[in-house]
Design an enzyme around this catalytic site. Sequence first.
Site, PDB file in Angstrom:
ATOM      1  N   CYS A  55       0.835  -1.209   0.000  1.00 17.54           N
ATOM      2  CA  CYS A  55       0.000   0.000   0.000  1.00 17.54           C
ATOM      3  C   CYS A  55       0.868   1.256   0.000  1.00 17.54           C
ATOM      4  O   CYS A  55       1.587   1.533   0.973  1.00 17.54           O
ATOM      5  CB  CYS A  55      -0.925  -0.033   1.213  1.00 17.54           C
ATOM      6  SG  CYS A  55      -1.692   1.539   1.610  1.00 17.54           S
ATOM      7  N   CYS A  58       0.008   3.855   2.741  1.00 18.06           N
ATOM      8  CA  CYS A  58       0.468   3.336   4.038  1.00 18.06           C
ATOM      9  C   CYS A  58       1.917   3.757   4.283  1.00 18.06           C
ATOM     10  O   CYS A  58       2.292   4.208   5.373  1.00 18.06           O
ATOM     11  CB  CYS A  58       0.367   1.816   4.089  1.00 18.06           C
ATOM     12  SG  CYS A  58      -1.297   1.146   3.877  1.00 18.06           S
TER      13      CYS A  58
END
Length: 320
Positions: A55, A58
């Site tokens: 991600c 993230c």
Amino acid sequence: MFTKIIYTVLFLVGISFNAQSKDGINFQTKNLEEAKKLAQQENKLIFIDLYTTWCGPCKLMKKNTFPDAELGAFFNKNFISLYIDAEKEGVDLAKKFKIVNYPSFLFLDKNGELVQYDYGYYNAKQFLTVGYSVLEKRNLGNKTPTLAEVKGKLVGETIPDFTAQNQFGNTFSLSQEKKKTVLVFIRGQWCPYCNKYVESLQNIAPELESKNTQLVIISPEKPEFIAKTIDKTKTSYSVLYDENYKIAELFDVLYIPERKTLDLYEKHLGDDFKKSRSDETGRLPVSATYILDENQKIIWRHFNPDYKVRASLEDILKQL
């Protein structure tokens, strides 16, 4: 000499980098159960950053947002923070909360119950606003909800241990009862619907005994008023005095009636309503019924804000 200077500079830079790395959010290497214990000890909320290794947002949150000093100071003061990989140790969490977006942020209370959910990329200033909103929601949550707001604990949740005195002068402890338990909340002996329902529950006593199940009635009223419940219903079940509404709060069934409703009760019932409980706030439990397994987990509930609607005896027996 030059070499010594270079090493000294590199050493100081290393110290500076380590100091800066400690300024942001302090993510602890604990599992959720350990975090809950610590949150209870320190009276904090729990923040979980649920991420994946693939991600991009993230990674940006970890690099740009979480190291912020102001953000770190706020979160470290108010939260126990966990950094959990959703595809490894966080698989069960992702399933429980039906997570499909990353990063996902779970804000839990000290018992592990969800206070707020959020997801997506935030810069430090934006995420600080999110943190403040969660804290405000927690503080508002400490107030007794209205009847329209109260929701009750849900199936699958585990109830912490509690103790209370019954009408026989004995102490009931939930953790010591290694059997299924049916808990019935009543409003008090002044409520004709409660009395009629408690009286009807006696009809299923043989079936409950055959299924190794106990039934316990939870009343917010003091012992002298519980004696009136016993007299009116002739029940042989244990009736617990929920002093200071602790049990009702554990099940999230406690609410504050509207002012006009309180005025009506006080006018027609007098001391039977106003002086019968731990305080004179007028707070009452929803007339809910819960079934717990041997491990204190809720396996069924009947929760209806309308005090005239109670769990049917047939439905209770079907769940055992």
